[in-house]
Enzyme design. Sequence first.
Site, PDB file in Angstrom:
ATOM      1  N   GLU A  12       0.716  -1.376  -0.046  1.00  0.00           N
ATOM      2  CA  GLU A  12      -0.039  -0.063   0.098  1.00  0.00           C
ATOM      3  C   GLU A  12       0.848   1.132  -0.077  1.00  0.00           C
ATOM      4  O   GLU A  12       0.479   2.479   0.275  1.00  0.00           O
ATOM      5  CB  GLU A  12      -1.037   0.138   1.164  1.00  0.00           C
ATOM      6  N   HIS A  14      -2.865   1.936   8.386  1.00  0.00           N
ATOM      7  CA  HIS A  14      -4.168   1.062   8.018  1.00  0.00           C
ATOM      8  C   HIS A  14      -4.156  -0.135   8.743  1.00  0.00           C
ATOM      9  O   HIS A  14      -3.119  -0.846   8.991  1.00  0.00           O
ATOM     10  CB  HIS A  14      -3.718   1.045   6.560  1.00  0.00           C
ATOM     11  N   HIS A  28      -7.217  -3.223  10.004  1.00  0.00           N
ATOM     12  CA  HIS A  28      -8.658  -3.860   9.588  1.00  0.00           C
ATOM     13  C   HIS A  28      -9.553  -4.116  10.733  1.00  0.00           C
ATOM     14  O   HIS A  28      -9.694  -5.285  11.274  1.00  0.00           O
ATOM     15  CB  HIS A  28      -8.277  -5.405   9.024  1.00  0.00           C
ATOM     16  N   GLU A  82     -17.665  11.846  23.159  1.00  0.00           N
ATOM     17  CA  GLU A  82     -16.503  12.330  22.692  1.00  0.00           C
ATOM     18  C   GLU A  82     -15.981  12.217  21.293  1.00  0.00           C
ATOM     19  O   GLU A  82     -15.127  12.696  20.568  1.00  0.00           O
ATOM     20  CB  GLU A  82     -15.277  11.158  23.366  1.00  0.00           C
ATOM     21  N   HIS A 119     -13.242  -3.719   3.979  1.00  0.00           N
ATOM     22  CA  HIS A 119     -11.488  -3.871   3.929  1.00  0.00           C
ATOM     23  C   HIS A 119     -11.092  -3.262   5.305  1.00  0.00           C
ATOM     24  O   HIS A 119     -10.119  -3.878   6.133  1.00  0.00           O
ATOM     25  CB  HIS A 119     -11.000  -3.250   2.955  1.00  0.00           C
TER      26      HIS A 119
END
Length: 275
Positions: A116, A140, A142, A170, A211
């Site tokens: 990525e 990133h 999952h 919050e 994803h």
Amino acid sequence: MKVLDAEFVQGFIRLCDDGFHQNWHERNGGNLSYRIKDEEIKSIEEELTYTQPWQAIGTSVPNLAGEYFLVTGSGKYFRNVILDPAANICIIQLDETGENFRIVWGLVKGGRPTSELPSHLMNLEVKKLATNGRYRVVYHAHPTNIIALTFILPLEDKVFTRELWEMATECPVVFPDGVGVVGWMVPGGREIAVATSELMKKYDVAIWAHHGMFCSGEDFDLTFGLMHTVEKSAEILVKVLSISPNKRQTISPRNFRELAKDFKVTLPEEFLYEK
């Protein structure tokens, strides 16, 4: 100073381990990048080598030309970063065009930076320009609950933002700009990198349908905390929806405006619509 003794490297390793223990990184899932400060590079320069060949990034990030980045390796497991950092993460340098990179430290057992990498660098470039250089981290992961919601909520920024804001007081304080959503796309290429970087011009959070999630922030603590907050909100929403599709009470647009006034944040009116 040795690379592994540097504070920024230790922070990077800690985030990887924390993310793994949150159950966000099955197998080799997820990736992390950090735009290294000039003084940090100078502190470890004796351990950097410049013998490896240049490789194409797959996109162009001219505003990052010549900079250095600490990134996770492609196919590497977050679980193993704390056990053997030099084999699972690396420092890369970009060339003067911002179109090529070379590894200057790490991945000692072979490999290349995260698949990525185009998304990470394009988002780091966007955030560098948008924040006058303050933002340095792109993460990133999952997270289970945010992925689950992409199967049942409309894939719209305003819907995801409002639903997540309502789950905990919050939330609009932690991510007042809201969240963006990218419909399903093949990961790892320039197309999804472009779509994500467009959202990152407006948000610090981008959700990838079916994803995972991308977050960006100034440092490791703020970025991890952002991911953690959004995922906890998603977990509450999953539980609420599993009990009943209808909420008996919630935080209203008027409540949000009062909150924004007291906490001195700006909440976009587009997310404060009447349901």
